[in-house]
Design an enzyme around this catalytic site. Structure first.
Site, short mmCIF file in Angstrom:
data_model
loop_
_atom_site.label_atom_id
_atom_site.label_comp_id
_atom_site.label_asym_id
_atom_site.label_seq_id
_atom_site.Cartn_x
_atom_site.Cartn_y
_atom_site.Cartn_z
CB SER A 143 47.28 24.24 51.59
OG SER A 143 48.06 22.93 51.73
CE1 TYR A 156 43.98 22.34 55.04
CE2 TYR A 156 45.63 21.61 53.84
CZ TYR A 156 45.33 22.45 54.41
OH TYR A 156 46.00 23.25 54.76
#
Length: 239
Positions: A143, A156
Site C-alpha cells: 500500500s 495499517y
C-alpha cells in the site's frame, strides 16, 4: 525485457473474493493459470468460481489469516491441491483507522497478524518447494500507506511497511535461488476495503464520499502489469 508469463502457472491467491482479489483472479484466468483461491468464506469463493469460465481450474480453500498457523495450513493445502505452487499473490489484508495514541494493542496485533505475519509465513512455507524447482514468484500487494506516514493510518501503514521490508530482504536472499519477490504499492481502490476496516472513535476513512479511488478492474490491470515485470523491478508504486 521479457515479461513474466502466468500461462499454465500454479497460483495461490489470498483475499481472492475481495474487490481487487476477484478482479485479479479474472485476469489470471485469462492467461490460462491454474488457481487456488482463498478467503474466509467458502460461499464467497464458490460464487467467484461460478462466474469464471467452466474450463477454469480453481480450487477454493478457506483460511482465516488472523489466526496463527492458518497461513502454513493454507500453503500446505494449496500444494496438495495443485502439486506445487509457482506464484503467490498476497492480497488479503484489513485496514484500521485510528490515531496512534488511541490504537488498541488487540487491534494492532490483529492487523499485524493479517497484514504482515501471515503473508510472511505463506512465503516461508512455499519457498522450499520453489527452491526445489529453481523458480518462483511472490507478489505482495502492499500500500502507498506503507511508504509514507498518514494520520489515522499509522498501524495499517506500519503493518504493510513491515511486510515490505522483510520481503525486500528476502528478495535479495532468494535471488540466487531463482525466486522473485515483487512489492506493489497501490493507492486507493474503489472496493469495500474502507467499509470493512477497523476503527477507533468512529474515525473516518480516507475516502470523503461513498466511492473513491480507481475502479477495481482498472487497478487490477495495473497490478497485473506490474506483476509481470522483469525480476529487476523489486517494487512498483501506482496511483
Amino acid at each position: 525485457m521479457n515479461k513474466y508469463s502466468f500461462n499454465g502457472k500454479h497460483i495461490l491467491v489470498t483475499g481472492a473474493s475481495g474487490g481487487l482479489g476477484s478482479a485479479l483472479v479474472r485476469k489470471l484466468v485469462e492467461t490460462g493459470a491454474h488457481l487456488v483461491v482463498s478467503s474466509r468464506s467458502i460461499q464467497a469463493l464458490n460464487e467467484l468460481i461460478s462466474t469464471l469460465p467452466t474450463s477454469t481450474r480453481a480450487v477454493p480453500i478457506t483460511a482465516d489469516l488472523s489466526s496463527p498457523g492458518e497461513a502454513e495450513m493454507l500453503a500446505q493445502k494449496a500444494v496438495d491441491s495443485l502439486g506445487y505452487i509457482d506464484v503467490l499473490f498476497n492480497i488479503a489484508g484489513i485496514g484500521y483507522f485510528a490515531l496512534m495514541e488511541e490504537a488498541t494493542e488487540e487491534n494492532m496485533r490483529f492487523l499485524f497478524e493479517v497484514n504482515a505475519f501471515s503473508p510472511m509465513m505463506l512465503i516461508k512455507s512455499l519457498i522450499p518447494q520453489m527452491k526445489v524447482r529453481g523458480n518462483g514468484r511472490i507478489v505482495n500487494i502492499v500500500s502507498c500507506a506503507g511508504r509514507v506516514p498518514i494520520p489515522t493510518v499509522g498501524v495499517y501503514g506500519g503493518s504493510k511497511s513491515a511486510l515490505a521490508v522483510m520481503s525486500n530482504t528476502m528478495r535479495l536472499e532468494l535471488q540466487p535461488a531463482g525466486i522473485d519477490i515483487i512489492n506493489i504499492y497501490p493507492g486507493t481502490v474503489d472496493t469495500s476495503f474502507e467499509e470493512n476496516a477497523l476503527r477507533e472513535e468512529e474515525r473516518p476513512g480516507l475516502c470523503p464520499r461513498d466511492h473513491c479511488g480507481l475502479p477495481r478492474f482498472e487497478m487490477a490491470e495495473q497490478v497485473f502489469a506490474a506483476a509481470t515485470a522483469s525480476a529487476s523491478f523489486a517494487s512498483l508504486a501506482m496511483a
